[in-house]
Enzyme design. Structure first.
Site, short mmCIF file in Angstrom:
data_model
loop_
_atom_site.label_atom_id
_atom_site.label_comp_id
_atom_site.label_asym_id
_atom_site.label_seq_id
_atom_site.Cartn_x
_atom_site.Cartn_y
_atom_site.Cartn_z
N ARG A 21 0.81 -1.22 0.00
CA ARG A 21 0.00 0.00 0.00
C ARG A 21 0.85 1.27 0.00
NH1 ARG A 21 -5.35 -1.44 3.61
NH2 ARG A 21 -6.15 -2.86 2.05
N SER A 188 -19.86 -1.16 1.34
CA SER A 188 -19.10 -0.07 0.71
C SER A 188 -18.30 -0.51 -0.51
CB SER A 188 -18.15 0.55 1.71
OG SER A 188 -17.14 -0.38 2.05
N THR A 244 -21.21 6.64 11.43
CA THR A 244 -19.96 7.40 11.55
C THR A 244 -20.24 8.87 11.32
OG1 THR A 244 -17.68 7.60 10.77
CG2 THR A 244 -19.33 7.18 9.09
N LYS A 247 -17.82 10.09 7.33
CA LYS A 247 -18.02 9.92 5.88
C LYS A 247 -19.05 10.96 5.39
CE LYS A 247 -16.03 5.38 6.30
NZ LYS A 247 -16.15 3.92 6.42
N THR A 276 -10.82 5.95 27.00
CA THR A 276 -10.20 6.76 25.97
C THR A 276 -10.72 8.20 26.05
OG1 THR A 276 -9.67 6.85 23.60
CG2 THR A 276 -11.89 6.16 24.17
N THR A 277 -9.85 9.15 25.77
CA THR A 277 -10.22 10.56 25.81
C THR A 277 -11.30 10.84 24.77
OG1 THR A 277 -8.01 11.12 26.54
CG2 THR A 277 -9.30 12.91 25.58
C1 LIG Z 1 -15.40 3.09 7.47
C2 LIG Z 1 -16.27 2.04 8.09
C3 LIG Z 1 -16.38 1.92 9.48
C4 LIG Z 1 -15.50 2.69 10.40
O1 LIG Z 1 -15.88 4.03 10.48
P1 LIG Z 1 -14.77 5.12 10.86
O2 LIG Z 1 -15.56 6.23 11.41
O3 LIG Z 1 -14.02 5.43 9.60
O4 LIG Z 1 -13.87 4.48 11.88
C5 LIG Z 1 -17.33 1.07 10.00
N1 LIG Z 1 -18.11 0.31 9.20
C6 LIG Z 1 -17.99 0.36 7.87
C7 LIG Z 1 -18.89 -0.50 7.04
C8 LIG Z 1 -17.06 1.20 7.27
O5 LIG Z 1 -16.91 1.21 5.95
#
Ligand SMILES: *Cc1c(COP(=O)(O)O)cnc(C)c1O
Length: 403
Positions: A21, A188, A244, A247, A276-277
């Site tokens: 990568r 995804s 999340t 995204k 965790t903070t």
């Molecule tokens: C990117 C992703 C996550 C993790 O989310 P992040 O906020 O980037 O850590 C969880 N589940 C799926 C399906 C994802 O593609």
């Protein structure tokens, strides 16, 4: 053991396979997304980004940036502690309320990333409920798989998006055992979408909880950006909706939404939440502004869908095959790691187009691909330039027949 030699040997084998990568060194340009600067050696060249998960460009939205500046100036840089020990800022409280409302749930819990929210929640639920069985879709994200594995609970992997296989497995289990059906809405890499309603029906029939990862759908689908479950009027059917802030919402952070008792339980027991903070107040403020904006505005979602349809139509016209699906993800299959990297390098070097090759272990071997994510900010010219460049590369590499 010769430690250095061990590391180097492994890296060399990745290179041999063509799946070593290389991170593109980018400088994103607020106000000019999807344009960015790509640095390579002493050079810095402008590129158009075609693989960002900032699906709606919210990472540069003026309201988000303004909210972050304001919170940074008001509260300072860091949160100052874990949630339990001085690290709960009022913005975190407001953000959790906003998320709960987004999904029509009584409560929500904020994590430092989507990865952590999946890992911590699934490992906690599955390990704490005595005799729990997790039924996990075969294409689930690494963060769910790792969380489930960490729980040491019995796991049954059901065939991807396959209600018959899920039904068979549920029926074979002791009806008294606690069960979690864990799956995603939009996957995804292929961009396909789960039969959420059927899975909820099956879960209800067999007394199972449902856990839905809406990471690739929140902000993008549903009248208020609540995801596929909201779009299909099913939010109330899910026990847990996970998402999340990184995204569609363009910032960073993760969350779960569910009942008061469930969120309180995870808040009280999950190591990955407790120790965790918490996210900086400015991050929480940016995410809050982004969610609020996308709840009220459908303009970004409409333009997004229109851009996706336009890209697909122009790829069709150029004879470049892409995987059909119902979502905003446009995968162009290549099927070979080295070839995938060659195409990606060529697009970057000769055409100023950045699309990362997607290789194993992100996707199965033999299904290596380019994964395009059009955003509302990609112009007609951007799309025409991409399709013309792909057509050139395709004919140079003799890929037309394969397509
Ligand atoms: C990117 C992703 C996550 C993790 O989310 P992040 O906020 O980037 O850590 C969880 N589940 C799926 C399906 C994802 O593609």
């Amino acid at each position: 053991m010769k430690y250095e030699a061990f590391f180097e040997r492994h890296i060399e084998s990745l290179r041999q396979e063509g799946r070593y990568r290389v991170f593109a060194d980018l400088e994103r340009k607020a106000g000019a997304f999807p344009q960015a600067l790509h640095r390579h050696g002493a050079q810095a060249r402008p590129v158009t980004v075609w693989c960002s998960n900032d699906y709606l460009g919210m990472g540069q939205h003026p309201l988000v940036i303004e909210a972050m500046h304001e919170a940074l100036n008001r509260c300072g840089a860091g949160a100052g502690g874990t949630r339990n020990i001085s690290g709960t800022n009022h913005t975190h409280v407001l953000l959790e309320r906003e998320i709960a409302d987004l999904h029509g749930k009584p409560a929500a819990l904020l994590f430092n990333s989507g990865y952590m929210s999946n890992w911590a929640t699934l490992s906690t639920l599955a390990s704490r409920m005595p005799g729990c069985v997790v039924l996990s879709d075969a294409s689930n994200h690494a963060s769910m798989i790792e969380g489930i594995r960490h729980s040491r609970a019995e796991t049954q992997v059901f065939a991807h998006n396959d209600p018959d296989d899920l039904a068979r497995r549920l029926a074979a289990l002791d009806p008294h055992r606690p069960k979690i059906v864990a799956f995603e809405s939009v996957y995804s890499m292929d961009g396909d979408i789960a039969p959420i309603e059927t899975f909820c029906d099956l879960a209800d029939e067999h007394g199972a909880m449902t856990y839905l990862d809406e990471v690739h759908a929140v902000g993008l689908y549903g009248p208020r950006g609540g995801g596929i479950a909201e779009a299909r009027g099913l939010s109330h059917r899910l026990t847990v909706i996970e998402g999340t802030l990184a995204k569609g919402f363009g910032v960073v952070g993760g969350y779960i939404a569910g009942s008061e008792a469930l969120c309180d339980f995870v808040r009280s027991c999950a190591s990955g939440f407790i120790f965790t903070t918490s996210v900086p107040p400015a991050i929480a403020a940016g995410a809050l502004a982004s969610i609020r904006h996308l709840k009220a505005s459908g303009v970004e979602r409409e333009r997004h869908q229109e851009r996706v349809a336009t890209l697909r139509a122009r790829l069709d016209r150029a004879g470049i095959a892409h995987l059909a699906n119902e979502s905003h993800i446009v995968p162009v299959m290549v099927g070979d790691a080295a070839l995938c990297k060659t195409i990606s390098d060529t697009l970057m070097e000769r055409f100023g187009i950045y699309v990362q090759p997607i290789n194993y272990p992100t996707v199965p071997r033999g299904t290596e691909r380019l994964r395009f994510t059009p955003t509302p900010m990609h112009t007609d010219d951007d799309i025409d330039h991409l399709v013309a460049s792909l057509a050139t590369v395709w004919s140079e590499l003799g890929m037309r027949e394969a397509a």
